[in-house]
Design a protein around this motif. Structure first.
Motif, PDB file in Angstrom:
ATOM      1  N   GLN A   1       0.829  -1.199   0.000  1.00  0.00           N
ATOM      2  CA  GLN A   1       0.000   0.000   0.000  1.00  0.00           C
ATOM      3  C   GLN A   1       0.860   1.245   0.000  1.00  0.00           C
ATOM      4  OE1 GLN A   1      -3.415   0.423  -0.352  1.00  0.00           O
ATOM      5  NE2 GLN A   1      -2.659   2.509  -0.586  1.00  0.00           N
ATOM      6  N   ALA A   2       0.622   2.133  -0.992  1.00  0.00           N
ATOM      7  CA  ALA A   2       1.312   3.416  -1.064  1.00  0.00           C
ATOM      8  C   ALA A   2       0.732   4.383  -0.048  1.00  0.00           C
ATOM      9  CB  ALA A   2       1.207   3.981  -2.477  1.00  0.00           C
ATOM     10  N   GLN A   3       1.472   5.425   0.213  1.00  0.00           N
ATOM     11  CA  GLN A   3       1.069   6.418   1.208  1.00  0.00           C
ATOM     12  C   GLN A   3       0.088   7.434   0.608  1.00  0.00           C
ATOM     13  OE1 GLN A   3       2.056   6.122   4.285  1.00  0.00           O
ATOM     14  NE2 GLN A   3       3.789   4.710   4.125  1.00  0.00           N
ATOM     15  N   GLY A   4      -0.797   7.969   1.456  1.00  0.00           N
ATOM     16  CA  GLY A   4      -1.681   9.057   1.043  1.00  0.00           C
ATOM     17  C   GLY A   4      -2.664   8.681  -0.042  1.00  0.00           C
ATOM     18  N   ASP A   5      -3.080   7.430  -0.078  1.00  0.00           N
ATOM     19  CA  ASP A   5      -3.888   6.910  -1.176  1.00  0.00           C
ATOM     20  C   ASP A   5      -5.357   6.880  -0.768  1.00  0.00           C
ATOM     21  OD1 ASP A   5      -5.021   5.535  -3.250  1.00  0.00           O
ATOM     22  OD2 ASP A   5      -3.759   3.757  -3.067  1.00  0.00           O
TER      23      ASP A   5
END
Length: 300
Positions: free
Chosen positions: A228-232
């Motif tokens: 999971q990428a950040q700020g998504d």
């Protein structure tokens, strides 16, 4: 039986497009990334993202090339999109592709027991859904060619990057965002693509891996990992209609574990902006971690 090979670095690989399935006069292609060497190598059937309606087998090329250069066969699929055929058409194509990969294992330098599924965004959702329901008669509706040895669509593992794991939740999340004043740009296209592929909220609910687990469905739970990428905000958000105290990634992982599955949730130092295509060259060690996960669960 030969042991599967997972090389720390394979400097070269071959790339080839093949037709793996045809609907009427339309061929569906798979781009094969095969490490050079004898193998047998682990193989991942790869499902592209694009909100079920966009993109193709070429979109996530950096991941496929990394897999092949590190001893993993990558079978990058085209499949029917929501603009031409609604749910469950793409899941049928993916289920078939897993069985096709097993049937062609020798020429792909793999074995039927070394096949996993991988996907990004909506492709991550499709990969998990196909893995959880490998024997669903709707998904397995396309037979292999006559004379082909029978194969099933079960897989050894699932690798996901920011999957749309709960389509109904994400649809309503987008609709709530669209009511903001002023509304952000991303919900408009997301809502339209959900409508094109799913056609109804009932279908979104039925095809949601999260809700299937929460309904207590009897499903298959192969080892899985979620990057999971950040700020998504399109994939990592809290469903305000759920009583679960956490965001959708944590909610799914908790339900998967309750069902007996092993799943890891790993956040990566990569920003994911709503409405913009992710830059896979900025995903840091994600590909390396994918290969390590495959090494633990597919080569044993």
């Amino acid at each position: 039986m030969a042991t599967a090979v997972l090389e720390p670095r394979t400097t070269s690989f071959d790339v080839e497009d093949v037709e793996y399935l045809r609907h009427g006069d339309k061929p569906l292609l798979a781009r094969l990334f095969r490490p050079r060497g004898a193998g047998p190598f682990p193989a991942m059937v790869e499902c592209h993202g694009g909100a079920w309606c966009m993109s193709d087998r070429t979109t996530e090329r950096p991941r496929h090339e990394y897999m092949a250069s590190h001893g993993v066969v990558s079978v990058a699929l085209d499949f029917r999109s929501g603009d031409e055929a609604p749910y469950p058409a793409s899941v049928q194509d993916i289920n078939y592709a897993v069985r096709w990969t097993k049937a062609h294992a020798a020429e792909l330098k793999t074995r039927p027991d070394l096949v996993g599924l991988s996907g990004q965004s909506s492709g991550g959702h499709l990969a998990m859904l196909a893995a959880m329901r490998p024997h669903d008669p709707r998904y397995a509706a396309i037979p292999l060619p006559a004379g082909t040895a029978p194969q099933d669509a079960g897989v050894r593992c699932v690798v996901m990057s920011w999957p749309v794991i709960n389509p109904l939740s994400r649809y309503r999340h987008a609709k709530r965002a669209a009511q903001q004043s002023p509304p952000p740009a991303w919900p408009k296209s997301i809502i339209a693509r959900h409508d094109a592929y799913w056609r109804s909220e009932d279908n979104m609910s039925e095809g949601s891996p999260t809700l299937a687990l929460e309904r207590g469905e009897k499903v298959v739970t192969p080892p899985a990992i979620w990057f999971q990428a950040q700020g998504d905000i399109m994939h990592d958000y809290r469903d305000t209609e759920s009583t679960f105290d956490g965001n959708e990634p944590q909610r799914f992982c908790a339900a998967y574990a309750r069902a007996g599955g092993s799943i890891a949730l790993e956040y990566i130092d990569m920003e994911r902006k709503a409405g913009a295509s992710p830059d896979l060259s900025q995903c840091g060690p994600m590909f390396e971690r994918m290969v390590a996960f495959i090494g633990r669960h597919v080569t044993a």
